[in-house]
Scaffold this motif. Structure first.
Motif, mmCIF file in Angstrom:
data_model
loop_
_atom_site.group_PDB
_atom_site.id
_atom_site.type_symbol
_atom_site.label_atom_id
_atom_site.label_comp_id
_atom_site.label_asym_id
_atom_site.label_seq_id
_atom_site.Cartn_x
_atom_site.Cartn_y
_atom_site.Cartn_z
ATOM 1 N N ALA A 17 0.820 -1.208 0.000
ATOM 2 C CA ALA A 17 0.000 0.000 0.000
ATOM 3 C C ALA A 17 0.846 1.246 0.000
ATOM 4 O O ALA A 17 0.462 2.285 -0.533
ATOM 5 C CB ALA A 17 -0.936 -0.002 1.201
ATOM 6 N N ARG A 20 2.149 1.704 -3.711
ATOM 7 C CA ARG A 20 1.151 2.035 -4.720
ATOM 8 C C ARG A 20 0.783 3.521 -4.683
ATOM 9 O O ARG A 20 0.786 4.132 -3.624
ATOM 10 C CB ARG A 20 -0.123 1.219 -4.495
ATOM 11 N N SER A 22 -1.707 6.541 -4.315
ATOM 12 C CA SER A 22 -2.878 6.600 -3.447
ATOM 13 C C SER A 22 -4.150 6.450 -4.273
ATOM 14 O O SER A 22 -4.198 6.742 -5.466
ATOM 15 C CB SER A 22 -2.906 7.919 -2.686
ATOM 16 N N LEU A 23 -5.202 6.001 -3.587
ATOM 17 C CA LEU A 23 -6.491 5.830 -4.258
ATOM 18 C C LEU A 23 -7.020 7.163 -4.770
ATOM 19 O O LEU A 23 -7.584 7.240 -5.866
ATOM 20 C CB LEU A 23 -7.479 5.197 -3.278
ATOM 21 N N ARG A 26 -5.252 8.012 -8.000
ATOM 22 C CA ARG A 26 -5.702 7.200 -9.129
ATOM 23 C C ARG A 26 -7.087 7.620 -9.611
ATOM 24 O O ARG A 26 -7.350 7.706 -10.816
ATOM 25 C CB ARG A 26 -5.687 5.719 -8.738
ATOM 26 N N VAL A 27 -7.982 7.916 -8.674
ATOM 27 C CA VAL A 27 -9.315 8.375 -9.047
ATOM 28 C C VAL A 27 -9.240 9.739 -9.735
ATOM 29 O O VAL A 27 -9.948 10.006 -10.719
ATOM 30 C CB VAL A 27 -10.221 8.437 -7.805
ATOM 31 N N TRP A 117 -3.201 2.243 -11.787
ATOM 32 C CA TRP A 117 -4.053 1.180 -11.257
ATOM 33 C C TRP A 117 -3.377 -0.185 -11.346
ATOM 34 O O TRP A 117 -3.647 -1.069 -10.528
ATOM 35 C CB TRP A 117 -5.376 1.146 -12.021
#
Length: 846
Positions: A17, A20, A22-23, A26-27, A117
């Motif tokens: 995590a 990667r 961050s969410l 990516r969004v 992603w």
């Protein structure tokens, strides 16, 4: 051995995590890509000409950018000067380049989102290892300046829309409407949108190189458009006609300096292609683009370009030499002095030969001068006796050639061409073999070429031209002889550098010929002092329209100068304007003539549409109009590129007052030889309507231009689709549309605050690439030279009201802020996971 390979992946996996993206990031990437695609589809769907085709092209470019963004970005830049179709669409606020940017951004962000992603710890660590942030990184200060200037433009956008009466949307708004603020705002907004993508591209190997190629290709395409325009309307070598080119920049329909700004920005990047060590194909392509650009600069007849390009190139030469000579000032000044002396000698030779022999004599003299540079390495340290024998042989051959020239049609030119080919072949052979015989043959052919050049000058210009040519050829031959006897060569040894000097000589000679041979350019220079007084008065009047501390601090708003010129002007001379109105079920075009005493044909405000007509055919315009006061309509079918006309069919018709009654007029027009030019010099044909009475206003409900077979060649003649396909132009009355100075333009639109932020932003990029941290970056001199050239043009013209060119300028400025000195770039510490993977890779290689 304590290191076990399975342990490293397990540790990375447990902290996946952290590695990667961050969410939220990516969004956000997906959201930006979708937003760009959605905006582009909306614009493409509203495109006035074949919208379904435009939608297909937009989607195709999105896919292309998503798959090959490294090619799509420079391709987008390359297409910038030729994608403007406003004379066909009628759009001013939106244009095809907006679709290109949105498609490129949508594809680029989609590609980044896809990688984000799909990323894992290994991929993220690999990125940290192989794309160090020191290659292209914006400092905190630079990011703050970009953010602050963007905030200033947002504030100015809001003030401009409010100043125009509030927001209202229309695809066909003009310079007096609210969306003109958006038109100017979008240039910097597009750069901010593409900033992360551009930074990622610069981090890739060869990223700046690809962008430089894109700008060079854009220069080549823009210059080719100018060459075609000249070929069609004036001929390539006519420097006396008062025709001023506009190329593919439709924004010059109301004046301005779009073409000049573009040239100043892009020429340094074409020079880069000739100076860098790359394949010969790149050098030849760059040299060809520079030749086209040099011709384009000459035929702009722009004093701003004639000042900006030499200053820009001087800055470029100083910065490049400073890098290559490692700050040895004595060597730097010595190189500059030699270059200046060479330019003076070439200019003097070109002027002397041209004044009597014209372009033919100049071309012949240039051929001899060009051969003087490479032949020196083939005849090094030859004895004077060899020169004497070669001179005797050349004299005999010259006598034979002169007799042959008298017997043949256009004989001097044919003989000169043959001798030139023989001299080049002899020089190349002497360079390969380096024997006494080949050297003597090369000298004899070279001297024969000088004699043939004198014959060309005398045949065309008579005794005076012959005398001038003999003097110049004697000087060039003496220089060649002296250079061959020196211990150290005065010319560069590398062929690429020799070709660069030859190209520089060609530019100097062509400039001398164009500037001294055209009567129009002489008039332009002679009127410079009077024009400066007009500009000073214009600037003072423009600044007088800023009232109150609020306007001086924040400006009147983006794009408000044209409207202010109409509604708040102290000058009785006002420009014309047009708009479409729907009232009581009637849709009509309101057309207003300029308010100028003694209104001339060149000052008319025209509304035009490009049409396809037959030559030597009868056409009839059926016009439904009304007016409150008597006026005269002026109708034209003209061969016209943008604002200057060639062959025309004219028709005038008066209309009496009747504010409530529509009157139908029928005006015949005979095309004669319009449209008969050959295919390679085909001239566009436009139908135009204007009002010949100062201040006259008319409402036009419909127009139909009926030709052979009863076919109406006009589209949207009833204006039900607003002003789609219709375009306006003002040939000579330009001042009300521009404040004609970059600093005053910023001050008027964004106030003292915006001007200060712009100065910090652009000044930071310039100082950084010329004197600061990035000065030793190999591409920094070209960025600095481009910025300097643009700013010099901006001393006498408004530059930021052309979105395409303003985008390129801001993009170059951001490039300058991103560049870092490779030696000074700090290597950021790797994460623990990256260190583990790096060590594994090193052990595997070992």
């Amino acid at each position: 051995m304590t290191v076990t390979h399975p342990a490293a992946p397990s540790r990375i996996s447990s902290n996946d995590a952290l590695a990667r993206p961050s969410l939220v990031l990516r969004v956000a990437l997906v959201g930006i890509a979708l937003a760009c695609a959605a905006c582009g589809l909306v614009i493409a769907e509203a495109y006035p000409i074949r919208p379904m085709v435009m939608i297909g092209l937009f989607i195709a470019w999105c896919v292309f950018a998503g798959v090959r963004f490294s090619i799509a970005l420079p391709a987008m830049i390359a297409l910038m000067p030729i994608v403007g179709m406003a004379p066909r669409t009628g759009w001013l606020t939106f244009e095809e380049f907006d679709l290109l940017i949105l498609a490129t951004s949508a594809g680029g962000y989609a590609a980044v989102a896809r990688r984000a992603w799909a990323s894992d710890a290994h991929a993220h660590a690999h990125t940290l290892i192989h794309t160090p942030s020191g290659d292209a990184k914006l400092s905190i200060v630079s990011m703050a300046l970009i953010a602050l200037f963007f905030a200033s433009t947002v504030i100015a956008l809001e003030r401009g829309i409010v100043g125009a009466g509030g927001f209202r949307f229309d695809w066909f708004q003009g310079y007096n409407d609210p969306l003109n603020s958006l038109r100017i705002f979008k240039s910097f907004a597009w750069v901010v949108l593409m900033l992360p993508l551009a930074q990622g591209e610069l981090r890739k190997p060869g990223g700046f190189d690809r962008i430089g190629i894109g700008i060079t290709a854009a220069l080549g395409l823009g210059a080719l458009a100018v060459v075609h325009e000249r070929l069609a309307f004036t001929g390539l070598l006519d420097f006396s006609d008062d025709y001023r080119v506009t190329g593919s920049f439709w924004e010059m329909h109301v004046g301005g300096a779009a073409l000049e700004d573009f040239l100043a920005l892009s020429i340094p990047f074409a020079v880069r292609e000739t100076l860098r060590d790359a394949h010969w194909s790149r050098f030849v392509a760059g040299a060809c683009v520079l030749a086209l650009a040099a011709y384009t600069c000459l035929v702009t007849y722009s004093r701003g370009v004639y000042l900006a390009i030499p200053i820009s190139l001087l800055v470029l030469v100083v910065l490049v030499f400073r890098q290559r000579l490692r700050l040895d000032r004595r060597m730097l000044w010595s190189a500059l002095a030699k270059g200046a002396l060479f330019a003076i000698v070439v200019a003097a030779c070109g002027f002397t030969v041209f004044r009597g022999g014209g372009y033919r004599a100049v071309l012949a003299a240039f051929a001899v001068l060009a051969l003087t540079i490479p032949i020196e390495t083939s005849i090094r340290r030859t004895r004077p006796a060899m020169w004497l024998l070669a001179l005797i042989g050349a004299g005999l051959l010259g006598a034979v050639g002169t007799v042959a020239a008298e017997l043949l049609p256009k004989g001097p030119y044919i003989v000169f061409a043959l001798v030139c080919a023989a001299a080049v072949a002899a020089t190349m052979q002497a360079a390969r073999t380096r024997t006494t015989t080949t050297a003597m043959v090369a000298i004899a052919a070279y001297l024969w070429l000088a004699i043939a050049a004198c014959v060309v000058a005398g045949w065309w210009g008579g005794r005076g031209a012959l005398r001038d040519s003999v003097a110049v050829m004697s000087l060039i031959v003496v220089i060649a002889f002296s250079a061959s006897r020196l211990k150290r060569s005065i010319w560069p040894a590398r062929r690429r550098e020799q070709l660069t000097m030859i190209g520089f000589a060609a530019l100097v000679m062509a400039s001398v010929a164009a500037l001294t041979g055209g009567a129009y350019m002489g008039d332009r220079f002679s009127s410079s002092r009077g024009d400066l007084h007009v500009r000073l008065a214009h600037w003072a009047e423009g600044m007088s329209r800023l009232t109150g501390m609020n306007q001086w601090l924040l400006g009147k708003g983006l794009g408000r100068y044209p409207a202010t010129s109409i509604y708040e002007s102290f000058d009785p001379d006002l420009p014309g304007h047009y708009h479409v109105t729907k009232r009581n079920g009637n849709t009509f075009l309101s057309l207003a003539a300029p308010r100028i005493k003694n209104l001339s044909s060149g000052q008319l405000f025209r509304v035009s549409q490009r049409v396809e007509v037959q030559s030597n055919a009868a056409y009839a315009l059926t016009l439904e109009a009304r007016t409150a006061s008597p006026l005269t309509f002026h109708l034209e079918i003209c061969e016209k590129h943008l604002i200057y006309v060639a062959g025309c069919a004219y028709g005038d018709r008066s209309l009496g007052p009747g504010p409530d009654a529509w009157t139908t007029l029928v005006i015949p027009l005979q095309t004669k030889d319009i449209g008969t030019a050959p295919w390679y010099a085909r001239k566009p044909v436009f139908f135009s309507i204007s009002i010949f009475d100062p201040g006259g206003v008319a409402q036009i409900r419909s127009m139909r231009l009926i030709g052979p077979g009863g076919i109406d060649v006009l589209a949207n003649g009833d204006f039900t689709d607003r002003t789609a396909h219709w375009f306006s132009s003002s040939d000579q009355f330009h001042i009300p549309f521009h404040i004609e100075n970059l600093a005053f333009d910023l001050l008027f639109d964004q106030g003292v605050l915006g001007l200060a932020l712009f100065t910090l932003l652009v000044g930071g990029a310039l100082i950084r690439t010329a004197l600061g941290r990035a000065r030793r970056h190999p591409d920094a001199p070209y960025v600095a030279a481009a910025i300097v050239g643009f700013l010099v043009v901006g001393m006498f013209d408004s530059l930021l009201d052309v979105p395409r060119v303003a985008f390129l300028f801001y993009f170059v400025v951001v490039l300058g802020l991103m560049l870092r000195n490779p030696r000074a770039a700090k290597v950021e510490p790797k994460s623990r996971y990256a260190q583990v993977l790096s060590g594994m890779a090193e052990r595997q290689e070992g």
